[in-house]
Enzyme design. Structure first.
Site, PDB file in Angstrom:
ATOM      1  CB  SER A   1      -9.254   0.338   0.280  1.00 25.08           C
ATOM      2  OG  SER A   1      -9.302   0.209  -0.739  1.00 25.08           O
TER       3      SER A   1
ATOM      4  CG  HIS B   1      -5.794   3.782   0.842  1.00 21.46           C
ATOM      5  ND1 HIS B   1      -4.740   2.213   0.796  1.00 21.46           N
ATOM      6  CD2 HIS B   1      -6.531   4.414   0.767  1.00 21.46           C
ATOM      7  CE1 HIS B   1      -6.135   1.254   0.292  1.00 21.46           C
ATOM      8  NE2 HIS B   1      -6.813   2.049   0.327  1.00 21.46           N
TER       9      HIS B   1
ATOM     10  CG  ASP C   1      -1.409   0.781   0.826  1.00 26.18           C
ATOM     11  OD1 ASP C   1      -2.570   2.048   0.847  1.00 26.18           O
ATOM     12  OD2 ASP C   1      -3.129   0.115   1.469  1.00 26.18           O
TER      13      ASP C   1
END
Length: 875
Positions: free
Chosen positions: A525, A205, A147
């Site tokens: 996600s 994220h 990520d």
């Protein structure tokens, strides 16, 4: 249709059998790295062999990344060669362009970080019981997060007894014990990566994803403190942080593949990939590598995508492998709320931010609904609605439509009228978060709660409102159901995707400390790391490390089959897969069913006879009763004349039927029994509208408390060869003209001549469904086939492609534009010859899209569009 600009489209590639190579097609320069390719070798070819082959063929190159499990490399070609030249080399098996992947745009959360339901996800999945009763925490299991990196200093990732987290290189006892930064802060996907050993997150994220997997914010004693305590799925799991995105959130997929291999080499048991590139077939490079890793024992969880508003065929690419887990999203279900009782029924309410404490009004503060002149409940936005109404010292009820004003305006009007407090009915459902008005008690209530209050008020308006002094657990209206944003399947071969679902809507988790430490996000996600963390709990419970596909089967077999909000039937498997993950069921079940899904295909390829194997993994002989649960059918198209799928499929009662060779089977401990299933397609449903029907085959044990297991099935009623592929609703495909400045317009009426300088033809393609082979063919004036259109940026116009979204992130219509400025063609799909320019002359362009599940015979198996003839006369 007026065309004013060239817009981006989704990338596509082509994969063929060993010994025959087709160049990947359909990419757009905005989605690929120029002159960069991923090359897969034959099994016995080494990196050195490939380098020697490149040199012997005078192909200049620079190695970007090399892979061992994948047996290949990514290279930048520095000489005047294209991907075709790589395809000609002996020992080359497959070639893909290096594609750009983006951090998925998460959906805007509808809740506040202090709302109770944003930490309620473990009640939905049995994880709360697994934590408390079985003491499972994921200890000893390694999960790699591929990520944007991970803020390892965050206290939610601290080891037991510590106030801050750490990375392994900073000392022992760090939960983030492995990792690498492949790119550096400034990397944007197109410039040169600057790798280093520090996978710190500057985007956010990856840290949010990691917190869902295994953050622990229950007892944070340092600043910043969480808005409310929460814990991840596996709070003692060991992390590997593999940073593949810079601060701008774009990466080449060859870097992602390097991270996948390093995660495997570092001993990760599971890798989490909350990323993807949109609708596709399963042959993309990451999915191919994923299959190899899973075959070696690793598990992979990948996001199904957030394109639910685009209708069917939209499940994302990374999780499309046969053994990967494609993860859909559910909204949170439960919350601990204060409540207000009226007529003997308690209703949960959310406290406005500006009040920020429990509401405790006297019994004299009775309810007064505020109505408009037409008798409907008012939104309270106009002060005039209070005229003539005595609300002093009372609690007013208004509706929460936000089209005209927000809660602050409503509250101010209530205060001016002398009200003691206000309840706002949420629309269309749920419990809205309220900002509110200073020093004025305000609460948001569910839509149905508002209806119930009105019904009681009409009968006994003097009824008292009773306010609780403690919180209680409530099922939130609309919670515990599939998220509207979660992508619909199937894939391009009518395989059942997504596989399983998890909480992903309105999830409170960690953010980098530089970004405040905590925040809400919504998306697949967020659902994907929930599944990854669940893997850790199951591995710990089994005291073993089963292959990833075996873990997927257990989770799919034991998931909770769910319904949409206020629906009595089960949600389509094309939306929820096998259902919402149930970790408690997974660790206590004593049976499995193989395979873990059944693909019935379409009417013309109907696979109505299927066999399943029920295995008893328990210690005693068990008898299982077979049954069938039908799910919603999805009418994907409005009618046979429309080419673009419905943005929201229509739910229909089109149900298949299933018969069993044995309705009951007795299976000894440790043994298996095969059962033959015979399916019949739904009698209801219009085959011309291609309804996707689905359901679940269930095996229920006779033992008290035994966990039932199931497999989803899915099919399409109708002839899949008749599913429209090109978006003819918006007049695609078509030919446009491009001037010297790059401006694109419609073709003028009548014959046209292109000089390829002041005006150039552009073929515009837009797909509403997958195709195994999207072609743009060129014929001369004697109808002789001359080849496939070739452009320097998009390559040759053939190869498989997933469907397009409606609009891109900037709200521009999405389509592919082949600007044919050199009039080049490739002679054959099997050819690796250098593209050639056609001489001046008259030519005809034909756009053709192969139907799904067909053999690919042209033109019988294609949707064919004659786009007309024109002249090329170079200036």
């Amino acid at each position: 249709m007026k065309i004013t600009a060239i817009l981006s489209a989704l990338a596509a590639t082509t994969l063929v059998s060993a010994g025959t190579f087709h160049i990947p097609k359909g990419q757009h320069t905005a989605n690929t790295v120029p002159n960069a390719f991923i090359v897969e070798y034959d099994d016995k070819v080494s990196h050195g062999d490939f380098h020697n082959s490149l040199n012997s063929h005078n192909i200049g190159f620079k190695v970007r990344n090399e892979y061992n499990i994948f047996n290949g490399a990514s290279v930048t070609v520095t000489s005047d060669h294209k991907g075709e030249a790589l395809a000609k080399l002996p020992g080359v098996k497959n070639v893909w362009p290096v594609q750009l992947r983006h951090v998925p745009k998460t959906k805007k959360s509808t809740k506040k970080p202090t709302d109770p339901e944003v930490v309620s996800d473990h009640h939905m999945t049995g994880v709360d019981v697994v934590h408390k009763k079985y003491k499972l925490t994921g200890k000893g299991v390694k999960i790699g997060v591929i990520d944007t990196g991970l803020d390892y200093n965050h206290p939610a990732f601290a080891a037991a007894g510590a106030n801050a987290g750490c990375f392994a290189r900073n000392g022992k006892n760090c939960r983030v014990a492995h990792g690498w930064d492949f790119v550096g802060d400034d990397y944007d996907g197109t410039n040169t990566p600057k790798p280093d050993a520090d996978p710190m997150d500057c985007f956010g994220h990856g840290t949010h994803v990691a917190g869902i997997i295994g953050g622990n914010a229950l007892n944070i004693k340092v600043s910043p403190k969480p808005p409310q305590p929460f814990v991840g799925v596996a709070p003692e799991v060991t992390f590997g942080a593999y940073r593949v995105f810079g601060c701008k959130g774009t990466a080449g997929n060859d870097i992602i593949m390097s991270a996948m291999e390093l995660a495997f080499n570092d001993g990760m048991d599971v890798i989490n990939m909350s990323l993807g590139g949109g609708s596709d077939f399963k042959y993309n490079a990451e999915a191919v590598l994923a299959e190899k890793l899973i075959a070696r024992g690793m598990a992979l969880a990948a996001a199904a995508g957030n394109d639910g508003e685009n209708g069917v065929w939209m499940v994302s690419d990374t999780g499309l492998g046969d053994s990967s887990s494609s993860v859909a999203s559910f909204d949170n279900a439960y919350g601990a709320y204060y409540s207000v009782s009226y007529g003997g029924v308690a209703h949960p309410y959310s406290i406005s931010t500006k009040w920020n404490k429990v509401i405790n009004l006297p019994a004299s503060a009775t309810l007064v609904p505020i109505f408009e002149k037409d008798g409907s409940l008012s939104d309270g936005c106009d002060a005039s609605v209070y005229a003539g109404k005595d609300v002093k010292g009372k609690v007013v009820l208004v509706v929460g439509d936000t089209t005209r004003c927000l809660s602050g305006g409503r509250g101010a009007n209530g205060v001016a009228a002398g009200a003691a407090g206000m309840l706002i009915q949420t629309t269309p459902y749920g419990i809205a978060s309220l900002g509110g008005t200073d020093n004025f008690p305000m609460g948001g209530i569910e839509f149905q709660a508002g209806e119930d209050l009105l019904a009681i008020w009409k009968k006994t308006p003097a009824s008292a409102l009773t306010w609780s002094t403690a919180q209680s657990s409530f099922l939130v209206e609309g919670g515990g159901t599939p998220s509207s944003f979660s992508s619909f399947g199937t894939d391009g071969e009518l395989r059942s995707k997504p596989d399983v679902a998890a909480p992903g809507g309105n999830i409170l988790s960690t953010l980098p400390l530089a970004q405040g430490g905590y925040g809400l996000m919504s998306g697949t996600s967020m659902a994907t790391p929930y599944v990854a963390g669940s893997h850790a709990l199951l591995i710990q419970a089994k005291h073993a490390k089963p292959r990833g596909d075996e873990i997927r089967k257990i989770f799919k077999n034991t998931a909770t089959i769910s319904s949409n909000f206020q629906s009595k039937t089960k949600t389509s498997a094309a939306k929820q897969g096998a259902g919402l993950i149930n970790v408690l069921n997974a660790i206590t079940a004593t049976a499995t069913i193989s395979p873990d899904h059944i693909d019935l295909l379409d009417t013309n390829h109907f696979q109505g006879t299927q066999k399943i194997t029920i295995k008893n993994t328990g210690k005693h002989t068990e008898t299982y009763t077979l049954s069938h649960i039908a799910a919603d059918a999805l009418n994907s198209y409005p009618d046979a004349k429309k080419a673009w799928p419905l943005a929201t499929p229509l739910v229909e009662p089109d149900y298949a039927t299933v018969s069993f060779s044995s309705a009951k089977v007795k299976v000894p401990a440790g043994k298996s029994v095969k059962v033959t299933l015979k399916f019949k397609e739904p009698k209801a449903g219009n085959a011309a509208q291609f309804p996707i029907y689905s359901g679940y085959v269930v095996a229920t044990p006779s033992s008290k408390g035994g966990v039932a297991v199931h497999v989803p099935y899915l099919g399409v009623k109708g002839d899949i060869a008749k599913v429209p592929i090109a978006d003819t609703d918006l007049k695609f495909p078509q030919v446009a003209t491009v001037d010297a400045q790059g401006n694109m317009t419609d073709l003028p009426k009548g014959p046209i001549t292109f000089d390829l300088k002041t005006n150039t033809p552009a073929v515009l393609i837009r797909l509403g469904s997958h195709t195994p082979d999207r072609q743009i063919r060129v014929y001369d004036d004697k109808k002789n086939f001359k080849g496939f259109v070739y452009t320097a940026d998009l390559g040759a116009a053939f190869g498989y492609k997933g469907r397009d979204t409606y609009y891109d992130s900037n709200n521009n219509l999405v389509f592919s534009a082949y600007v044919w400025k050199d009039a080049k063609v490739v002679a054959s799909e099997n050819s690796t010859e250098v593209p050639v320019s056609l001489p001046d002359g008259t030519y005809n362009i034909v756009s053709a899209n192969q139907h799904k599940l067909s053999k690919g015979a042209y033109p019988a198996d294609f949707e064919v569009f004659d786009l007309g003839s024109f002249k090329i006369a170079r200036a």
